[in-house]
Scaffold this active site. Structure first.
Site, PDB file in Angstrom:
ATOM      1  N   ASP A  72       0.824  -1.219   0.000  1.00 21.66           N
ATOM      2  CA  ASP A  72       0.000   0.000   0.000  1.00 21.66           C
ATOM      3  C   ASP A  72       0.857   1.269   0.000  1.00 21.66           C
ATOM      4  O   ASP A  72       0.572   2.231  -0.707  1.00 21.66           O
ATOM      5  CB  ASP A  72      -0.937   0.006   1.214  1.00 21.66           C
ATOM      6  CG  ASP A  72      -2.077  -0.999   1.063  1.00 21.66           C
ATOM      7  OD1 ASP A  72      -2.330  -1.448  -0.077  1.00 21.66           O
ATOM      8  OD2 ASP A  72      -2.706  -1.334   2.080  1.00 21.66           O
ATOM      9  N   ASP A  83       6.755  12.781   4.110  1.00 25.63           N
ATOM     10  CA  ASP A  83       7.528  12.714   5.344  1.00 25.63           C
ATOM     11  C   ASP A  83       7.094  11.395   5.988  1.00 25.63           C
ATOM     12  O   ASP A  83       6.284  11.375   6.900  1.00 25.63           O
ATOM     13  CB  ASP A  83       7.170  13.941   6.193  1.00 25.63           C
ATOM     14  CG  ASP A  83       7.668  13.824   7.616  1.00 25.63           C
ATOM     15  OD1 ASP A  83       8.744  13.261   7.829  1.00 25.63           O
ATOM     16  OD2 ASP A  83       6.965  14.322   8.514  1.00 25.63           O
TER      17      ASP A  83
END
Ligand SMILES: *[C@@H]1O[C@H](CO)[C@@H](O)[C@H](O)[C@H]1NC(C)=O
Length: 250
Positions: free
Chosen positions: A112, A128
């Site tokens: 995923d 991030d």
């Protein structure tokens, strides 16, 4: 976070009391002023723009829209209304109580996140990436990425410091050090920094260990391969079925 607070909310005046709850990310707390206020404004605009660009991907959090709350005429507070998701990988690591996650879970998460990164990187953006920014969606039965406040465009690094400590790639570390010293780096970080972060996250999921101190140690700097070998060697006893060589390659 430092720029925003997130609440679980339910629409109670839209004529549908049974409507599902969503997540409200409120930037700028009442009473915030000065540089904190402008940082929150910047964070809001940034995240709104990035989310808009990324909508429609299965592994990216869905944004329902933006609005402003006026606590008083001079204090507008900007808000993002988002899909409410479930546990984060950070929480999964906590619940796994040092046993590590199941291989099924690790593979699901890796796939995923890689799908999301492929899309993100194609759009020229870097994330991030860290366990707190990967959340499970029970509805879609997949992991999704959240929090794009620190994402940056290749060639247009408008964030002062790249990535979060502990999941930060070596080249980002170097660039942050230079920035701190007021120096400009010759080379810019690329989206490859996200793959470093994913590697650390998967290693934490396999080992069930927080690698905070490990990745700061001299041993890691001297030879990270040796330490990774050691982690896999100690885990092979716990779960011999783990095809660890695939992850080691990664
Ligand atoms: C680092 O560790 C790996 C695996 O244990 C080993 O094969 C390699 O020779 C080591 N490299 C150095 C430079 O010591």
């Amino acid at each position: 976070g430092s720029l925003a607070s997130v609440y679980r909310v339910r629409c109670c005046c839209c004529g549908n009391p049974g409507s599902p709850p969503s997540a409200l990310k409120q930037f700028l707390q009442p009473g915030t002023t000065g540089s904190a206020a402008s940082a929150a404004q910047y964070g809001f605009r940034k995240e709104m723009a990035v989310l808009e660009q990324l909508q429609g991907h299965r592994n990216i959090v869905t944004s329902y829209g933006v609005f402003t709350i006026h606590f008083s005429p001079n204090v507008p507070s900007r808000c993002l209304l988002l899909e409410l998701l479930g546990v984060s990988v950070s929480e999964l690591l906590l619940y796994s109580s040092h046993q590590g996650c199941s291989m099924r879970m690790i593979q699901h998460c890796a796939r995923d996140v890689l799908e999301a990164l492929a899309f993100l990187h194609h759009e020229g953006l870097s994330h991030d990436l860290k366990p707190r920014n990967i959340l499970w969606s029970a509805e879609n039965e997949c992991f999704k990425l959240i929090d794009f406040g620190l994402s940056f465009k290749e060639g247009n690094q408008d964030v002062k410091y790249i990535q979060t400590d502990r999941y930060r790639a070596p080249e980002a570390e170097l660039q942050n050090c230079l920035a701190q010293a007021g120096l400009q780096s010759d080379t810019q970080c690329t989206s490859a920094v996200d793959l470093w972060s994913l590697g650390i996250i998967l290693l934490e999921m396999v080992s069930g260990m927080k690698l905070k101190h490990t990745v700061r140690s001299q041993g890691w700097k001297a030879n990270s391969s040796a330490i990774i070998d050691h982690i896999f060697a100690s885990k092979a006893v716990v779960n011999a079925a783990i095809p660890a060589y695939h992850l080691r390659d990664c």
